[in-house]
Design a protein around this motif. Structure first.
Motif, PDB file in Angstrom:
ATOM      1  N   HIS A   1       0.785  -1.230   0.000  1.00  0.00           N
ATOM      2  CA  HIS A   1       0.000   0.000   0.000  1.00  0.00           C
ATOM      3  C   HIS A   1       0.816   1.279   0.000  1.00  0.00           C
ATOM      4  O   HIS A   1       0.290   2.352  -0.303  1.00  0.00           O
ATOM      5  N   LYS A   2       2.118   1.212   0.296  1.00  0.00           N
ATOM      6  CA  LYS A   2       2.943   2.427   0.302  1.00  0.00           C
ATOM      7  C   LYS A   2       3.699   2.643  -1.003  1.00  0.00           C
ATOM      8  O   LYS A   2       4.285   3.707  -1.203  1.00  0.00           O
ATOM      9  N   GLU A   3       3.691   1.660  -1.881  1.00  0.00           N
ATOM     10  CA  GLU A   3       4.373   1.805  -3.167  1.00  0.00           C
ATOM     11  C   GLU A   3       3.598   2.770  -4.065  1.00  0.00           C
ATOM     12  O   GLU A   3       2.431   2.543  -4.368  1.00  0.00           O
TER      13      GLU A   3
ATOM     14  N   LEU B   1      -7.390   3.290   1.811  1.00  0.00           N
ATOM     15  CA  LEU B   1      -7.870   3.462   0.442  1.00  0.00           C
ATOM     16  C   LEU B   1      -8.233   4.914   0.180  1.00  0.00           C
ATOM     17  O   LEU B   1      -7.934   5.460  -0.891  1.00  0.00           O
ATOM     18  N   GLN B   2      -8.863   5.577   1.159  1.00  0.00           N
ATOM     19  CA  GLN B   2      -9.188   6.998   0.992  1.00  0.00           C
ATOM     20  C   GLN B   2      -7.924   7.843   0.881  1.00  0.00           C
ATOM     21  O   GLN B   2      -7.878   8.800   0.102  1.00  0.00           O
ATOM     22  N   SER B   3      -6.894   7.503   1.638  1.00  0.00           N
ATOM     23  CA  SER B   3      -5.644   8.258   1.526  1.00  0.00           C
ATOM     24  C   SER B   3      -5.048   8.118   0.131  1.00  0.00           C
ATOM     25  O   SER B   3      -4.481   9.065  -0.418  1.00  0.00           O
TER      26      SER B   3
ATOM     27  N   GLN C   1      -7.356  10.125  -2.380  1.00  0.00           N
ATOM     28  CA  GLN C   1      -7.216  11.561  -2.183  1.00  0.00           C
ATOM     29  C   GLN C   1      -5.781  12.044  -2.384  1.00  0.00           C
ATOM     30  O   GLN C   1      -5.496  13.218  -2.241  1.00  0.00           O
ATOM     31  N   ASN C   2      -4.885  11.092  -2.696  1.00  0.00           N
ATOM     32  CA  ASN C   2      -3.487  11.412  -2.972  1.00  0.00           C
ATOM     33  C   ASN C   2      -2.808  12.111  -1.800  1.00  0.00           C
ATOM     34  O   ASN C   2      -2.125  13.128  -1.967  1.00  0.00           O
ATOM     35  N   ILE C   3      -3.010  11.573  -0.602  1.00  0.00           N
ATOM     36  CA  ILE C   3      -2.299  12.043   0.569  1.00  0.00           C
ATOM     37  C   ILE C   3      -1.470  10.875   1.119  1.00  0.00           C
ATOM     38  O   ILE C   3      -1.730   9.728   0.765  1.00  0.00           O
ATOM     39  N   PRO C   4      -0.463  11.139   1.945  1.00  0.00           N
ATOM     40  CA  PRO C   4       0.428  10.056   2.399  1.00  0.00           C
ATOM     41  C   PRO C   4      -0.308   8.921   3.100  1.00  0.00           C
ATOM     42  O   PRO C   4      -1.386   9.104   3.668  1.00  0.00           O
ATOM     43  N   SER C   5       0.325   7.760   3.069  1.00  0.00           N
ATOM     44  CA  SER C   5      -0.233   6.572   3.700  1.00  0.00           C
ATOM     45  C   SER C   5      -0.505   6.805   5.180  1.00  0.00           C
ATOM     46  O   SER C   5       0.260   7.480   5.875  1.00  0.00           O
TER      47      SER C   5
ATOM     48  N   CYS D   1      -1.679   5.792  11.532  1.00  0.00           N
ATOM     49  CA  CYS D   1      -0.724   6.869  11.807  1.00  0.00           C
ATOM     50  C   CYS D   1      -1.007   8.035  10.860  1.00  0.00           C
ATOM     51  O   CYS D   1      -0.636   8.005   9.684  1.00  0.00           O
ATOM     52  N   VAL D   2      -1.658   9.082  11.395  1.00  0.00           N
ATOM     53  CA  VAL D   2      -1.958  10.286  10.610  1.00  0.00           C
ATOM     54  C   VAL D   2      -1.466  11.491  11.411  1.00  0.00           C
ATOM     55  O   VAL D   2      -2.051  11.860  12.422  1.00  0.00           O
TER      56      VAL D   2
END
Length: 226
Positions: free
Chosen positions: A125-127, A185-187, A190-194, A211-212
């Motif tokens: 999910h971080k790739e 999935l929302q992150s 929305q193109n924000i960091p994992s 972790c946000v």
């Protein structure tokens, strides 16, 4: 990804009728685990009232499950380009970035096809390549959602082999995993960091942590997941 493919369509965890075994479903669709294989339960419906096709497949030694479906399963159906076709996938892992590109190309060449994808968990999910791939599918009109309780129940009733099957099945403590992967999935979309951290310790179950750090991102995720 590892595979138990035996050289034909019938593979480990898949019966002769194209159903998934109870053991394979429990092992691969429990979102609290990180299995090595990818299973794809598929439902194909045509607007000309042909009987829906409801079966499953998984990755082979040379193809990810999505490519196997596009290159082997769908082509054999002899789909009429003039007939609208609705495809729903229920996947144990989300498509990787490379598969997303193949799916986009497929959909551009099949304008009569509508695709909905339900996923139990997000693949690496971080790739960024994988994150961008999922965004590109949504931008093309593909619906991507995390599997929730009604979807698990539907898959159990529809795709799991009937032999000695329990009336219903729920992975243990399912709700937290649905929430974690839904936020992740929302992150992505929305193109924000994992926002999801997964720690792996040898011979131990994976540890999931939300972790946000950015307050604006927290508000964005909260508003998308009331």
């Amino acid at each position: 990804m590892a595979s138990g493919w035996n050289g034909g369509h019938v593979a480990r965890g898949i019966t002769q009728r194209g159903k998934i075994s109870q053991e394979a479903f429990k092992e691969n669709y429990d979102p609290s685990g990180l299995p090595k294989e990818t299973y794809l339960l598929y439902e194909i419906k045509w607007s000309n009232s042909r009987k829906p096709l409801q079966k499953c497949c998984h990755n082979t030694p040379t193809e990810h499950a999505e490519i196997h479906f596009l290159e082997d399963v769908f082509k054999k159906q002899g789909s009429d380009p003039s007939v609208h076709c609705s495809i729903t996938w229920y996947m144990s892992w989300s498509p990787c970035g490379d598969c997303c590109k193949e799916i986009r190309d497929f959909l551009k060449n099949q304008p009569n096809v509508n695709l909905v994808i339900y996923i139990a968990r997000i693949y690496w999910h971080k790739e960024e390549n994988n994150r961008q791939g999922l965004r590109s599918l949504v931008n093309l009109g593909v619906t991507i959602r995390i599997m929730d309780l009604p979807v698990y129940s539907y898959c159990w009733r529809t795709f799991v082999d009937d032999e000695d099957k329990d009336e219903d099945y729920w992975p243990r403590h399912l709700a937290p995993w649905i929430m974690l992967y839904s936020l992740e999935l929302q992150s992505i979309l929305q193109n924000i960091p994992s926002c999801l951290e997964i720690s792996l310790e040898e011979n131990q179950a994976p540890i999931f942590r939300l972790c946000v750090e950015n307050e604006q991102w927290k508000k964005s995720l909260t508003s998308a997941n009331p």
